[in-house]
Enzyme design. Structure first.
Site, PDB file in Angstrom:
ATOM      1  N   ASP A 142      76.224 124.705  35.645  1.00  0.00           N
ATOM      2  CA  ASP A 142      77.488 124.884  34.936  1.00  0.00           C
ATOM      3  C   ASP A 142      77.275 125.015  33.425  1.00  0.00           C
ATOM      4  O   ASP A 142      77.969 125.773  32.752  1.00  0.00           O
ATOM      5  CB  ASP A 142      78.424 123.695  35.205  1.00  0.00           C
ATOM      6  N   ALA A 143      76.312 124.263  32.922  1.00  0.00           N
ATOM      7  CA  ALA A 143      76.081 124.278  31.476  1.00  0.00           C
ATOM      8  C   ALA A 143      75.693 125.662  30.976  1.00  0.00           C
ATOM      9  O   ALA A 143      76.091 126.067  29.880  1.00  0.00           O
ATOM     10  CB  ALA A 143      74.983 123.274  31.117  1.00  0.00           C
ATOM     11  N   VAL A 144      74.919 126.398  31.771  1.00  0.00           N
ATOM     12  CA  VAL A 144      74.506 127.748  31.372  1.00  0.00           C
ATOM     13  C   VAL A 144      75.714 128.670  31.332  1.00  0.00           C
ATOM     14  O   VAL A 144      75.907 129.439  30.381  1.00  0.00           O
ATOM     15  CB  VAL A 144      73.426 128.289  32.337  1.00  0.00           C
ATOM     16  N   ASP A 204      78.852 127.786  30.969  1.00  0.00           N
ATOM     17  CA  ASP A 204      79.715 127.374  29.863  1.00  0.00           C
ATOM     18  C   ASP A 204      79.178 127.880  28.524  1.00  0.00           C
ATOM     19  O   ASP A 204      79.941 128.314  27.657  1.00  0.00           O
ATOM     20  CB  ASP A 204      79.831 125.852  29.825  1.00  0.00           C
ATOM     21  N   SER A 229     103.745 147.817  57.298  1.00  0.00           N
ATOM     22  CA  SER A 229     103.727 146.561  58.040  1.00  0.00           C
ATOM     23  C   SER A 229     103.084 146.796  59.395  1.00  0.00           C
ATOM     24  O   SER A 229     102.831 147.937  59.797  1.00  0.00           O
ATOM     25  CB  SER A 229     105.153 146.034  58.215  1.00  0.00           C
ATOM     26  N   GLU A 262      90.826 139.723  62.779  1.00  0.00           N
ATOM     27  CA  GLU A 262      90.770 139.017  61.503  1.00  0.00           C
ATOM     28  C   GLU A 262      91.875 137.971  61.453  1.00  0.00           C
ATOM     29  O   GLU A 262      92.952 138.169  62.020  1.00  0.00           O
ATOM     30  CB  GLU A 262      90.960 139.998  60.340  1.00  0.00           C
ATOM     31  N   LYS A 264      94.982 136.179  60.151  1.00  0.00           N
ATOM     32  CA  LYS A 264      96.144 136.662  59.395  1.00  0.00           C
ATOM     33  C   LYS A 264      96.530 135.596  58.369  1.00  0.00           C
ATOM     34  O   LYS A 264      97.178 134.606  58.704  1.00  0.00           O
ATOM     35  CB  LYS A 264      97.311 136.966  60.334  1.00  0.00           C
ATOM     36  N   ASP A 301      98.348 133.555  55.636  1.00  0.00           N
ATOM     37  CA  ASP A 301      99.765 133.383  55.329  1.00  0.00           C
ATOM     38  C   ASP A 301      99.939 133.355  53.816  1.00  0.00           C
ATOM     39  O   ASP A 301      99.934 132.301  53.179  1.00  0.00           O
ATOM     40  CB  ASP A 301     100.273 132.087  55.951  1.00  0.00           C
ATOM     41  N   ARG A 303     103.312 144.216  47.487  1.00  0.00           N
ATOM     42  CA  ARG A 303     103.620 145.214  48.511  1.00  0.00           C
ATOM     43  C   ARG A 303     104.988 145.848  48.244  1.00  0.00           C
ATOM     44  O   ARG A 303     105.172 147.049  48.416  1.00  0.00           O
ATOM     45  CB  ARG A 303     103.609 144.555  49.899  1.00  0.00           C
ATOM     46  N   GLU A 354      95.233 139.729  50.605  1.00  0.00           N
ATOM     47  CA  GLU A 354      96.264 138.708  50.753  1.00  0.00           C
ATOM     48  C   GLU A 354      95.958 137.579  49.773  1.00  0.00           C
ATOM     49  O   GLU A 354      94.925 136.909  49.872  1.00  0.00           O
ATOM     50  CB  GLU A 354      96.268 138.167  52.185  1.00  0.00           C
ATOM     51  N   TYR A 369      91.169 142.672  52.640  1.00  0.00           N
ATOM     52  CA  TYR A 369      91.056 143.037  54.063  1.00  0.00           C
ATOM     53  C   TYR A 369      90.983 144.530  54.339  1.00  0.00           C
ATOM     54  O   TYR A 369      90.933 144.946  55.492  1.00  0.00           O
ATOM     55  CB  TYR A 369      92.199 142.423  54.876  1.00  0.00           C
ATOM     56  N   LYS A 384     101.277 136.877  66.517  1.00  0.00           N
ATOM     57  CA  LYS A 384     101.890 135.767  65.784  1.00  0.00           C
ATOM     58  C   LYS A 384     101.753 134.488  66.597  1.00  0.00           C
ATOM     59  O   LYS A 384     102.089 134.453  67.782  1.00  0.00           O
ATOM     60  CB  LYS A 384     103.375 136.055  65.512  1.00  0.00           C
ATOM     61  N   CYS A 404     120.984 102.520  43.056  1.00  0.00           N
ATOM     62  CA  CYS A 404     119.627 102.428  43.580  1.00  0.00           C
ATOM     63  C   CYS A 404     119.576 101.512  44.801  1.00  0.00           C
ATOM     64  O   CYS A 404     120.125 100.399  44.758  1.00  0.00           O
ATOM     65  CB  CYS A 404     118.702 101.893  42.489  1.00  0.00           C
ATOM     66  N   CYS A 408     117.604  98.144  43.524  1.00  0.00           N
ATOM     67  CA  CYS A 408     118.054  97.232  42.465  1.00  0.00           C
ATOM     68  C   CYS A 408     119.536  97.365  42.138  1.00  0.00           C
ATOM     69  O   CYS A 408     120.050  96.638  41.287  1.00  0.00           O
ATOM     70  CB  CYS A 408     117.248  97.459  41.197  1.00  0.00           C
ATOM     71  N   CYS A 444     116.522 106.391  39.477  1.00  0.00           N
ATOM     72  CA  CYS A 444     116.869 105.068  38.976  1.00  0.00           C
ATOM     73  C   CYS A 444     116.127 104.899  37.660  1.00  0.00           C
ATOM     74  O   CYS A 444     114.903 105.052  37.619  1.00  0.00           O
ATOM     75  CB  CYS A 444     116.443 103.991  39.980  1.00  0.00           C
ATOM     76  N   CYS A 449     113.509  97.776  38.162  1.00  0.00           N
ATOM     77  CA  CYS A 449     113.708  98.050  39.588  1.00  0.00           C
ATOM     78  C   CYS A 449     112.471  97.601  40.369  1.00  0.00           C
ATOM     79  O   CYS A 449     111.348  98.018  40.044  1.00  0.00           O
ATOM     80  CB  CYS A 449     113.948  99.536  39.804  1.00  0.00           C
TER      81      CYS A 449
END
Length: 669
Positions: free
Chosen positions: A34-36, A38, A83, A113, A115, A117, A136, A170, A222, A311, A405, A408, A423, A428
C-alpha cells in the site's frame, strides 16, 4: 523537470496506478505494498496541483468525485439496451430450449451467469480511455452518470489496450456496504434503503459524486455493446475472457453448459447457495453462447430470442404480526419492530422484522393482528412487505407511535427534515445504557471491564443513571455484582480512575454528541482547547472551522443548551475528569523535542503501547503520524514482524527506531 519530462512522468504514474489499482480492487492480488501505491498517488497529486492542465479525465485522482452536478444529460445508446424475457420454472426453461433448438436446428451450448441485482449501465471507451457512462433508461436513451461511475474503483479508467469499445455491466452495492450505509442512515434519522439495488441506483443518481464515492459500489461487466463478434470473438464466453484481458471485472461464477439439463443443475446450485455470496443476485441469465447461433435466433421487438433470465422464487412468506415493539437507540431514535409468529424465510427462522418508522406503518396500513407478508430485504434485514387486508377479521388494531418515550415518558420530537421520532432526554434509561456502552468504548474513554452485561447489572442495581455515575462506583458496590471478583473490581476501578486523565477529544467523542465522531472531536479539541471554550461557541463561530458543517454545528449548540447535559458535565468535572485538550492545538504547535515537525510511521506489532496510544503521544509532542513511508518520512518506529514499510524505510535510508527507543524518547522509561 522540464515540460516534456513532466508529461512523461504523469503518463508513467497514470499507467502504474491503473495497473496497481486493477490488481488490488478487481483481482484481489496486490502487486505492490500500500505504501508504494500511496507514494505514487501523492506524487501524481502534487504534479496535478501545480499543473492543472495535466489532469486527464482518466487520471486515478478523479475517482474521489469532483464538482457538484447540475443535472444528468441524455445519452442515446449506439446499441439498444434490451431487457430479457423471464423464466420462472423448469418448464419455462425447457420451453425456451425447445424454441432455440427449433430455430437453430441443433443442440446449442449455453452460458449461464449470475444475475446481479443492481443497476444496468453502459460504459464507452475511446482509444482505451473511459469517456462516458450512462444508465439503461428506456433502453434507447439513458442518463449520463459518468462522474459518479468514475468513483467505482472496479471500473477501469484506462484499458490495457487502446481499443474503442462500448460495454455493458451491472453496478451494485456489496452486502457489507449496504449494511453500513443503512446503519449510518438510521443513526442520522434518515429512512434506510429497502435493498441493495435501490441503494446502488440511488447512489449513482446523486448530483454530488462524492456521495457515490463514499458508498463503496462495485461492478461486473457482462457484455459488449452489439456483440463481441465485432471485436473478433466467436462466442459470448470468449468475449467475457477478452473483457478480462482488457482490464474489466467480469463475474467468474459463470459456466458453459452443454445442455438445458446442465443449466437447470447450475440454477439449482445457486438457489441453495446464493446467500453465501458477498453481493445480491435475483436470478440466473441463460444465453446461447455462439454468436452465429445468436444472429440466427435474432430479436423480438423487446428481447433477444437467444437469452432468458431465470428469476428466483420470491423469498416471501406469510405470518402473524403479534405486536409492535419500540426500542430507543443511543441517539434517541425510536424504532418500531414487528413481533411475529416465528417463521422460516431465506434459510433462517424469523420472529422480528423491521418496520423502520411511523410513516412506513401508516403508508402500508400495518395493524397489530394482521397476517403479513415478510421477506429479507436483500436477504439481509427481515422486513414487513405488506398486510393481507383480505384476511382481516375486524379485530386488528391500528398502531400509532406514542407522543412520549416508551422508556422515560419524555416528549418525542421529530427534527425537521427527518422521518424518525426522537427522545431528547439525556437521562432516558434506554439511551443512557447505550450511551454508557459508547462512553467506555476503546476509542472513547477506554474503560476496560465495562461491557453490555456489566452496564445492565449496574442499572438493575440502581448504581448508574448517566455516565458521571461511573466515577462514584465503589469496591463495596461492585463486589456485590454477579461474576465480579476482587481482581475484576480492582482492575475496573483502576481503569475508571485512569480515564479521568484522558485528553478532551476522548471525552468529547465519548459524550456521544450527534454527528460528532472521532475526527470531529479531535478537530474541535484542537481548536478550542477546553470544553468550556467549546460550550461558549455559537453556530457562527463553529462554522468558521473548515471541517465543521451546519449539521455538526447545530448539533453541538443544541447539545450544550440542554440543562440536564450541563448537570452531567458539571458532575464529571467535580469528579476530576479532565476537560482540557492534551494534544497539539492549532494555535500551539511544539517547535522543539524529538518529534516536533517530524513525520513518523508506525509499523509492526508494538508490545508496550497500542498503535493509538503511540500515535497520540507522538502527536502530543508535535509529530505527525502517517500511514505510509515516503521520502518525506522522518522516522519509522518498527515493532515485531515489521514488513514492507520497514524495507522501504531502509531503502530510503530513513531513521528507524525500536519501540524501546520510542518509549525512551517519550520519557516513559
Amino acid at each position: 523537470m522540464d515540460r516534456m519530462e513532466l508529461e512523461k512522468r504523469v503518463e508513467e504514474l497514470n499507467q502504474l496506478l491503473h495497473e496497481y489499482g486493477h490488481a488490488y480492487y478487481s483481482l484481489d492480488k496486490p502487486l505492490v505494498p500500500d505504501a508504494v501505491y500511496d507514494q505514487l498517488m501523492q506524487e501524481l497529486l502534487a504534479i496535478e496541483a501545480e499543473n492543472p492542465d495535466l489532469i486527464y479525465p482518466d487520471s486515478p485522482s478523479q475517482r474521489v468525485g469532483g464538482e457538484i452536478l447540475t443535472g444528468f444529460g441524455k445519452v442515446v445508446h449506439e446499441f439498444p439496451m434490451l431487457s430479457l424475457s423471464n423464466a420462472f420454472s423448469e418448464v419455462d426453461l425447457r420451453e425456451f430450449d425447445k424454441r432455440v433448438q427449433a430455430a437453430t436446428g441443433h443442440q446449442v451450448t449455453y452460458i449461464c451467469e449470475l444475475k446481479i441485482d443492481g443497476l444496468a449501465i453502459s460504459l464507452k471507451y475511446v482509444d482505451g480511455r473511459f469517456v462516458q457512462g450512462s444508465t439503461r433508461g428506456d433502453g434507447t436513451v439513458g442518463e449520463d452518470i459518468t462522474a459518479n461511475l468514475k468513483t467505482i474503483r472496479t471500473i477501469p479508467l484506462r484499458l490495457n489496450e487502446p481499443v474503442s469499445i462500448e460495454v455493458r455491466g451491472e453496478a451494485y452495492m456489496p452486502k457489507k456496504s449496504f449494511v453500513h450505509l443503512n446503519a449510518t442512515r438510521d443513526e442520522a434519522g434518515e429512512e434506510p434503503f429497502a435493498n441493495p439495488r435501490n441503494a446502488a441506483a440511488g447512489s449513482l443518481r446523486q448530483l454530488d459524486p462524492k456521495i457515490a464515492a463514499s458508498r463503496n459500489l462495485a461492478i461486473f461487466v457482462y457484455g459488449i455493446g452489439g456483440d463481441g463478434s465485432a471485436y473478433g470473438q466467436d462466442s459470448h464466453s470468449d468475449s467475457l475472457d477478452a473483457l478480462d484481458t482488457l482490464g474489466f471485472e467480469t463475474n467468474h461464477e459463470r459456466k458453459r453448459c452443454a445442455s438445458i439439463d446442465e443449466v437447470i443443475d447450475y440454477i439449482g446450485k445457486w438457489v441453495e447457495n446464493r446467500s453465501n455470496l458477498e453481493y445480491e443476485i435475483d436470478g440466473i441469465v441463460v444465453k446461447v453462447d455462439n454468436f452465429e447461433d445468436q444472429e440466427q435466433l435474432g430479436f423480438t421487438a423487446r428481447n433477444p430470442r437467444w437469452a432468458t433470465a431465470f428469476k428466483f422464487p420470491a423469498e416471501e412468506v406469510m405470518t402473524k404480526l403479534l405486536d409492535i415493539e419500540l426500542s430507543v437507540g443511543r441517539t434517541g431514535v425510536v424504532t418500531p419492530t414487528a413481533i411475529l409468529e416465528p417463521v422460516r424465510v431465506a434459510g433462517s427462522t424469523v420472529g422480528r422484522a423491521s418496520l423502520h418508522n411511523e410513516d412506513l406503518i401508516i403508508e402500508k396500513d400495518v395493524r397489530i393482528g394482521d397476517t403479513v407478508v415478510i421477506r429479507k430485504a436483500g436477504d439481509i434485514i427481515p422486513e414487513v412487505v405488506a398486510p393481507l387486508i383480505e384476511q382481516r377479521t375486524g379485530d386488528e388494531q391500528p398502531f400509532h407511535m406514542p407522543d412520549n418515550c416508551p422508556e422515560c415518558d419524555s416528549e418525542l420530537i421529530r427534527i425537521e427534515g427527518e422521518v424518525a421520532l426522537r427522545c431528547v432526554n439525556p437521562q432516558c434509561p434506554a439511551q443512557m445504557k447505550e450511551a454508557i456502552i459508547h462512553f467506555v468504548s476503546r476509542n472513547a474513554m477506554n474503560i476496560e471491564g465495562i461491557g453490555e452485561r456489566v452496564v445492565d447489572q449496574l442499572y438493575r442495581a440502581d448504581l448508574v443513571h448517566d455516565v458521571s455515575d461511573l466515577y462514584t462506583l465503589t469496591r463495596e458496590q461492585l463486589i456485590e455484582l454477579e461474576r465480579m471478583g476482587e481482581k475484576s473490581v480492582s482492575n475496573l476501578l483502576t481503569a475508571i480512575e485512569a480515564s479521568k486523565a484522558n485528553s478532551l477529544e476522548k471525552l468529547l467523542f465519548g459524550l456521544g454528541i450527534r454527528h460528532v465522531g472521532e475526527k470531529a472531536a479531535t478537530i474541535l479539541s484542537e481548536e478550542f482547547g477546553t470544553l468550556s471554550a467549546l460550550m461558549e461557541a455559537d453556530v457562527e463561530r463553529l462554522l468558521t472551522i473548515h471541517e465543521i458543517g451546519d449539521k455538526v454545528a447545530d448539533s453541538i449548540t443544541t447539545y450544550f443548551s440542554n440543562e440536564d447535559v450541563m448537570e452531567v458535565l458539571q458532575k464529571l468535572e467535580s469528579y476530576g475528569v479532565n476537560m482540557t485538550y492534551k494534544g497539539r492545538s492549532r494555535q500551539d504547535v511544539p517547535t522543539d523535542g524529538p518529534f516536533a515537525g517530524k513525520t513518523v510511521v508506525l509499523t509492526g506489532k508494538l508490545s508496550i503501547l497500542t498503535r493509538n496510544e503511540a500515535k497520540e503521544k507522538i502527536e502530543a509532542l508535535g509529530g505527525k503520524v502517517s500511514g505510509s513511508v515516503s521520502k518525506k518520512t522522518d522516522l519509522v518506529i518498527a515493532g515485531e514482524d515489521a514488513g514492507s514499510k520497514l524495507a522501504k524505510a531502509e531503502e530510503l535510508e530513513i531513521t528507524v527506531w525500536s519501540e524501546e527507543m520510542l518509549i525512551g524518547a517519550l520519557g516513559e522509561e
